[in-house]
Motif scaffolding. Sequence first.
Motif, PDB file in Angstrom:
ATOM      1  N   LEU A 186       0.813  -1.215   0.000  1.00 26.57           N
ATOM      2  CA  LEU A 186       0.000   0.000   0.000  1.00 26.57           C
ATOM      3  C   LEU A 186       0.852   1.272   0.000  1.00 26.57           C
ATOM      4  N   GLN A 187       1.869   1.324   0.858  1.00 26.08           N
ATOM      5  CA  GLN A 187       2.689   2.531   0.938  1.00 26.08           C
ATOM      6  C   GLN A 187       3.410   2.791  -0.382  1.00 26.08           C
ATOM      7  N   ARG A 188       3.929   1.734  -0.984  1.00 23.20           N
ATOM      8  CA  ARG A 188       4.617   1.868  -2.270  1.00 23.20           C
ATOM      9  C   ARG A 188       3.657   2.365  -3.346  1.00 23.20           C
ATOM     10  N   ILE A 189       2.433   1.819  -3.364  1.00 28.77           N
ATOM     11  CA  ILE A 189       1.457   2.196  -4.391  1.00 28.77           C
ATOM     12  C   ILE A 189       1.016   3.633  -4.211  1.00 28.77           C
ATOM     13  N   PHE A 190       0.732   4.037  -2.970  1.00 28.33           N
ATOM     14  CA  PHE A 190       0.299   5.413  -2.729  1.00 28.33           C
ATOM     15  C   PHE A 190       1.391   6.403  -3.122  1.00 28.33           C
ATOM     16  N   SER A 191       2.630   6.082  -2.789  1.00 25.79           N
ATOM     17  CA  SER A 191       3.747   6.953  -3.164  1.00 25.79           C
ATOM     18  C   SER A 191       3.826   7.105  -4.679  1.00 25.79           C
ATOM     19  N   TRP A 192       3.597   6.016  -5.382  1.00 27.44           N
ATOM     20  CA  TRP A 192       3.635   6.054  -6.842  1.00 27.44           C
ATOM     21  C   TRP A 192       2.448   6.829  -7.413  1.00 27.44           C
ATOM     22  N   LEU A 193       1.248   6.607  -6.858  1.00 25.93           N
ATOM     23  CA  LEU A 193       0.040   7.228  -7.399  1.00 25.93           C
ATOM     24  C   LEU A 193       0.066   8.749  -7.298  1.00 25.93           C
ATOM     25  N   LEU A 194       0.670   9.286  -6.246  1.00 25.96           N
ATOM     26  CA  LEU A 194       0.678  10.731  -6.056  1.00 25.96           C
ATOM     27  C   LEU A 194       1.565  11.459  -7.049  1.00 25.96           C
ATOM     28  N   GLY A 195       2.401  10.734  -7.731  1.00 32.02           N
ATOM     29  CA  GLY A 195       3.206  11.339  -8.786  1.00 32.02           C
ATOM     30  C   GLY A 195       4.552  11.816  -8.298  1.00 32.02           C
ATOM     31  N   GLY A 196       5.597  11.417  -8.990  1.00 33.45           N
ATOM     32  CA  GLY A 196       6.949  11.839  -8.638  1.00 33.45           C
ATOM     33  C   GLY A 196       7.940  11.349  -9.680  1.00 33.45           C
ATOM     34  N   VAL A 305       7.583  22.281 -13.080  1.00 34.04           N
ATOM     35  CA  VAL A 305       6.667  21.811 -12.040  1.00 34.04           C
ATOM     36  C   VAL A 305       7.425  20.976 -11.009  1.00 34.04           C
ATOM     37  N   ASP A 306       8.340  20.131 -11.480  1.00 35.13           N
ATOM     38  CA  ASP A 306       9.117  19.292 -10.562  1.00 35.13           C
ATOM     39  C   ASP A 306      10.024  20.147  -9.675  1.00 35.13           C
ATOM     40  N   ILE A 307      10.568  21.227 -10.221  1.00 33.25           N
ATOM     41  CA  ILE A 307      11.387  22.128  -9.406  1.00 33.25           C
ATOM     42  C   ILE A 307      10.544  22.711  -8.271  1.00 33.25           C
ATOM     43  N   VAL A 308       9.332  23.141  -8.600  1.00 34.33           N
ATOM     44  CA  VAL A 308       8.419  23.662  -7.573  1.00 34.33           C
ATOM     45  C   VAL A 308       8.133  22.588  -6.531  1.00 34.33           C
ATOM     46  N   ALA A 309       7.855  21.367  -6.988  1.00 35.65           N
ATOM     47  CA  ALA A 309       7.482  20.283  -6.079  1.00 35.65           C
ATOM     48  C   ALA A 309       8.592  19.951  -5.085  1.00 35.65           C
ATOM     49  N   ARG A 310       9.840  20.049  -5.497  1.00 34.03           N
ATOM     50  CA  ARG A 310      10.928  19.637  -4.606  1.00 34.03           C
ATOM     51  C   ARG A 310      11.599  20.784  -3.866  1.00 34.03           C
ATOM     52  N   GLU A 317       8.946  17.048   0.005  1.00 36.40           N
ATOM     53  CA  GLU A 317       8.680  17.152  -1.422  1.00 36.40           C
ATOM     54  C   GLU A 317       7.192  16.999  -1.681  1.00 36.40           C
ATOM     55  N   LEU A 318       6.628  17.899  -2.481  1.00 39.27           N
ATOM     56  CA  LEU A 318       5.217  17.810  -2.839  1.00 39.27           C
ATOM     57  C   LEU A 318       5.023  16.795  -3.961  1.00 39.27           C
ATOM     58  N   PRO A 319       3.927  16.035  -3.940  1.00 35.60           N
ATOM     59  CA  PRO A 319       3.622  15.184  -5.092  1.00 35.60           C
ATOM     60  C   PRO A 319       3.357  16.045  -6.326  1.00 35.60           C
ATOM     61  N   LEU A 320       3.815  15.588  -7.470  1.00 37.13           N
ATOM     62  CA  LEU A 320       3.628  16.358  -8.696  1.00 37.13           C
ATOM     63  C   LEU A 320       2.155  16.563  -9.026  1.00 37.13           C
ATOM     64  N   GLY A 321       1.335  15.545  -8.731  1.00 29.90           N
ATOM     65  CA  GLY A 321      -0.086  15.671  -9.011  1.00 29.90           C
ATOM     66  C   GLY A 321      -0.740  16.801  -8.242  1.00 29.90           C
ATOM     67  N   VAL A 322      -0.236  17.099  -7.060  1.00 25.53           N
ATOM     68  CA  VAL A 322      -0.776  18.204  -6.268  1.00 25.53           C
ATOM     69  C   VAL A 322      -0.449  19.536  -6.939  1.00 25.53           C
ATOM     70  N   VAL A 323       0.783  19.693  -7.388  1.00 27.71           N
ATOM     71  CA  VAL A 323       1.196  20.953  -8.029  1.00 27.71           C
ATOM     72  C   VAL A 323       0.422  21.176  -9.327  1.00 27.71           C
TER      73      VAL A 323
END
Length: 344
Positions: A186-196, A305-310, A317-323
């Motif tokens: 679950l933790q691995r999947i959630f980390s992946w789903l949020l985008g990075g 966008v990735d620069i903003v996220a990190r 680090e913010l998930p890319l999907g959030v940004v």
Amino acid sequence: MRPGVGASTGWLAGGLGALVGAALFGVSAGAADITAADIVRHLLSLAAPSVESPLTERQVALLVELRLPRVVMGAVVGALLATAGGAYQGVFRNPLADPYLLGAAAGAGLGATLVLVFGQQVSDAPRALVPVAAFVGALVGVALAYALGATAGGGGTASLVLAGVAVSSFLSAAQTLVQQLGADQLQRIFSWLLGGLGRGGWDDVRLVAPYTVVALAVLLVCGHLLDMLALGDDKAVSLGLNPTVVRAVVIAAASLATAAAVAVSGLIGFVGIVVPHIVRRLVGSNYRAILPVTVLFGGAFMVLVDIVARTVVAPAELPLGVVTAFLGAPFFLLILRSTRHRTS
């Protein structure tokens, strides 16, 4: 009035400049003190031994092994999602078509999640199966959304969007069920789903490289075919085109692009609607110009966008999907409003 060939060529040069500038910014942004000027001097030192590199061995390792693959992956993912969005908009002749809204991203996410949860049971290399499963899921998602929109609402803009939302919700629910069945992942999947972008390094770049080359090459070659489709099916047939075959090829290539991006970055929304619309405003409605310019600006957009996220909440680090949601949701509402005004 459509911009001429010279204007399109100018925007291609502008897109290339934006991508190079974003890449330099991306590899220099971070806690370690490496400036863009230092990077340029280091590159010059590789070409001309008389130029001394200002970087230490540690800084070079940081640059090559961590920052550079992340920037390359950002450019690849942005180009894939943006170009897929532009292609979907062309093939459906719908300004709101987008991998996220059409169910392609949700389908790709479901396919990838199935592999992440159950892949170890069927293969010794489940990671390599993720893009394939995501591709199948993306095709299923788009096909369901298009069929539902055509049968339930006549295939108009609003019906296609609503169908895409419904299909995405259903596929997301199925994805949640699969996640619960694989609670240990679950933790691995959630980390992946949020985008990075910072997970796989050069391995992820190598994983999606063949899919990226194939998908983008097909979509760029089909640019003039999308222009012919825009004239209407009857006119396209009179010009020797088979609309059904063209649509199938473009949808397959756009779904492959979406799947490749989702496989390595997770679910990142709105890129496929924001970038093509901005490019269309710049170069006009000719898809032979829209798609190549979208590749470049899409890559630059995702790197930024990735620069903003990190950096915004560093060291977290913010998930890319959030940004992208913060940027894309208001933009989508503006597009929806302008589309409604044109059709009223």
